[in-house]
Write a protein that holds these residues in place. Structure first.
Motif, short mmCIF file in Angstrom:
data_model
loop_
_atom_site.label_atom_id
_atom_site.label_comp_id
_atom_site.label_asym_id
_atom_site.label_seq_id
_atom_site.Cartn_x
_atom_site.Cartn_y
_atom_site.Cartn_z
N LEU A 93 0.81 -1.23 0.00
CA LEU A 93 0.00 0.00 0.00
C LEU A 93 0.84 1.27 0.00
O LEU A 93 0.32 2.37 -0.20
N GLY A 94 2.14 1.16 0.27
CA GLY A 94 3.03 2.30 0.11
C GLY A 94 2.83 3.43 1.10
O GLY A 94 3.01 4.60 0.74
N ILE A 95 2.51 3.12 2.35
CA ILE A 95 2.30 4.15 3.36
C ILE A 95 2.56 3.58 4.74
O ILE A 95 2.38 2.38 4.98
N SER A 96 3.02 4.43 5.67
CA SER A 96 3.21 4.02 7.06
C SER A 96 3.20 5.26 7.94
O SER A 96 3.06 6.39 7.44
N LEU A 97 3.36 5.04 9.25
CA LEU A 97 3.17 6.09 10.23
C LEU A 97 4.17 5.89 11.36
O LEU A 97 4.67 4.79 11.58
N ALA A 98 4.49 6.97 12.07
CA ALA A 98 5.36 6.85 13.24
C ALA A 98 4.99 7.90 14.27
O ALA A 98 4.61 9.02 13.93
N ARG A 99 5.09 7.52 15.54
CA ARG A 99 4.97 8.46 16.65
C ARG A 99 6.39 8.75 17.14
O ARG A 99 7.20 7.83 17.31
N ILE A 100 6.70 10.03 17.39
CA ILE A 100 8.03 10.40 17.86
C ILE A 100 7.89 11.21 19.15
O ILE A 100 7.32 12.30 19.15
N ASP A 101 8.39 10.64 20.24
CA ASP A 101 8.37 11.30 21.54
C ASP A 101 9.73 11.91 21.84
O ASP A 101 10.77 11.31 21.54
N PHE A 102 9.71 13.10 22.45
CA PHE A 102 10.94 13.80 22.78
C PHE A 102 10.95 14.17 24.26
O PHE A 102 9.99 14.78 24.76
N ALA A 103 12.02 13.83 24.96
CA ALA A 103 12.25 14.36 26.30
C ALA A 103 12.67 15.82 26.16
O ALA A 103 12.96 16.29 25.05
N PRO A 104 12.71 16.59 27.26
CA PRO A 104 13.22 17.96 27.17
C PRO A 104 14.60 17.97 26.51
O PRO A 104 15.50 17.22 26.92
N TYR A 105 14.75 18.77 25.48
CA TYR A 105 15.98 18.91 24.69
C TYR A 105 16.40 17.60 24.01
O TYR A 105 17.56 17.44 23.64
N VAL A 156 12.44 12.36 0.22
CA VAL A 156 12.98 11.00 0.28
C VAL A 156 14.50 11.00 0.18
O VAL A 156 15.09 11.70 -0.66
N GLY A 157 15.16 10.26 1.07
CA GLY A 157 16.59 10.08 1.03
C GLY A 157 17.42 11.20 1.63
O GLY A 157 18.62 11.04 1.81
N MET A 158 16.80 12.34 1.97
CA MET A 158 17.58 13.46 2.51
C MET A 158 17.89 13.24 4.00
O MET A 158 17.04 12.76 4.76
N ILE A 159 19.11 13.61 4.42
CA ILE A 159 19.46 13.55 5.84
C ILE A 159 18.65 14.61 6.58
O ILE A 159 18.63 15.78 6.18
N HIS A 160 17.99 14.22 7.66
CA HIS A 160 17.15 15.16 8.40
C HIS A 160 17.18 14.86 9.89
O HIS A 160 17.69 13.83 10.33
N PHE A 161 16.64 15.79 10.69
CA PHE A 161 16.69 15.68 12.15
C PHE A 161 15.53 16.45 12.76
O PHE A 161 14.88 17.27 12.10
N GLN A 162 15.27 16.17 14.05
CA GLN A 162 14.31 16.94 14.85
C GLN A 162 14.88 17.09 16.26
O GLN A 162 15.35 16.12 16.85
N LEU A 163 14.84 18.32 16.78
CA LEU A 163 15.39 18.63 18.10
C LEU A 163 14.35 19.35 18.93
O LEU A 163 13.76 20.36 18.49
N ASN A 164 14.09 18.84 20.14
CA ASN A 164 13.18 19.52 21.08
C ASN A 164 13.90 20.73 21.66
O ASN A 164 14.93 20.60 22.31
N LYS A 165 13.35 21.91 21.44
CA LYS A 165 14.01 23.15 21.85
C LYS A 165 13.62 23.58 23.26
O LYS A 165 14.12 24.60 23.75
N ALA A 166 12.77 22.84 23.96
CA ALA A 166 12.22 23.32 25.22
C ALA A 166 12.55 22.39 26.39
O ALA A 166 13.06 21.28 26.21
N HIS A 167 12.24 22.87 27.60
CA HIS A 167 12.51 22.10 28.82
C HIS A 167 11.34 21.20 29.19
O HIS A 167 11.29 20.68 30.30
N TYR A 168 10.39 21.03 28.27
CA TYR A 168 9.27 20.11 28.50
C TYR A 168 9.18 19.16 27.31
O TYR A 168 9.81 19.37 26.27
N ASN A 169 8.38 18.11 27.47
CA ASN A 169 8.28 17.08 26.44
C ASN A 169 7.67 17.62 25.14
O ASN A 169 6.96 18.62 25.15
N ALA A 170 7.96 16.94 24.05
CA ALA A 170 7.36 17.26 22.76
C ALA A 170 6.90 15.96 22.10
O ALA A 170 7.39 14.87 22.41
N LEU A 171 5.93 16.11 21.20
CA LEU A 171 5.36 14.95 20.51
C LEU A 171 5.06 15.31 19.07
O LEU A 171 4.53 16.38 18.78
#
Length: 225
Positions: A93-105, A156-171
């Protein structure tokens, strides 16, 4: 002669159109639920498929994305994938999903998905996100600060990242254009490969001394996926 040129033009246009529209073929059945049984299954797109008559609602179901991932690790993030391994009915079907949890920073380290474009939406918190284009585009950094409700796309294929900028959790939640997008975490792949990459390769590539490479290769590179 004019007719010949006209005919050649049509042929070239037809070929160009054919190449431009080339892609994975559309499914020729309603679904192809993945199974591990090679005796009764049919091999399609990397997975064996069960008899469609034996498929049931459970093959298309996953429960648990309401539960936070464990972010008590060195990078402070946890990815919970929902791909073909978790939902067999996603096969073909060519599709999927992900949940990403972040601690502070917390950080989802630089990585790539070799088979998928990713679209990310921030549900809680503030994230600094970005991707780097290819050498052909001079490795430009595309970066943005995202707040709740903001959306960002990683090609697609690009190097990427995500950073929590705060002192509380992010989702955040991510949609990916593959049933099995794959992930290559850059630091893990380069400094934690099995067996190790020849240090001579890395010292020359990164233009640093062998002591630096030795130090990096001795670190524990945590996999948050």
């Amino acid at each position: 002669m004019q007719r010949v040129h006209l005919l050649l033009s049509f042929v070239i246009l037809a070929l160009a159109s054919s190449f431009a529209s080339a892609s994975d073929p559309d499914p020729v059945q309603d679904f192809c639920v993945a199974i591990n049984d090679i005796k009764t299954g049919l091999f399609v797109n990397g997975k064996f498929c069960k008899d469609p008559k034996l498929a049931n609602a459970g093959d298309f179901f996953f429960s648990g994305l309401d539960k936070p991932g464990n972010t008590s690790n060195p990078v402070g993030s946890k990815v919970t994938p929902v791909a073909v391994t978790e939902i067999p009915g996603l096969n073909t079907l060519g599709i999927s999903l992900a949940r990403i949890d972040f601690a502070p920073y917390g950080l989802n380290p630089p990585h790539t998905h070799p088979r998928a474009t990713e679209i990310l939406v921030v549900v809680e918190g503030t994230l600094e996100v970005g991707f780097v284009s290819s050498n052909q585009d001079n490795n430009r950094l595309f970066t943005k600060i995202l707040n709740k409700g903001d959306v960002f796309v990683f090609p697609v294929g690009m190097i990427h990242f995500q950073l929590n900028k705060a002192h509380y959790n992010a989702l955040a939640f991510a949609g990916l254009s593959s049933q099995n997008p794959g992930v290559i975490t850059i630091a893990n792949a380069v400094f934690g490969s099995n067996p190790r990459i020849n240090p001579d390769v890395l010292t020359k590539a990164f233009q640093v001394g062998k002591d630096v490479i030795d130090y990096l290769e001795k670190q524990f590179w945590y996999d948050n996926n």
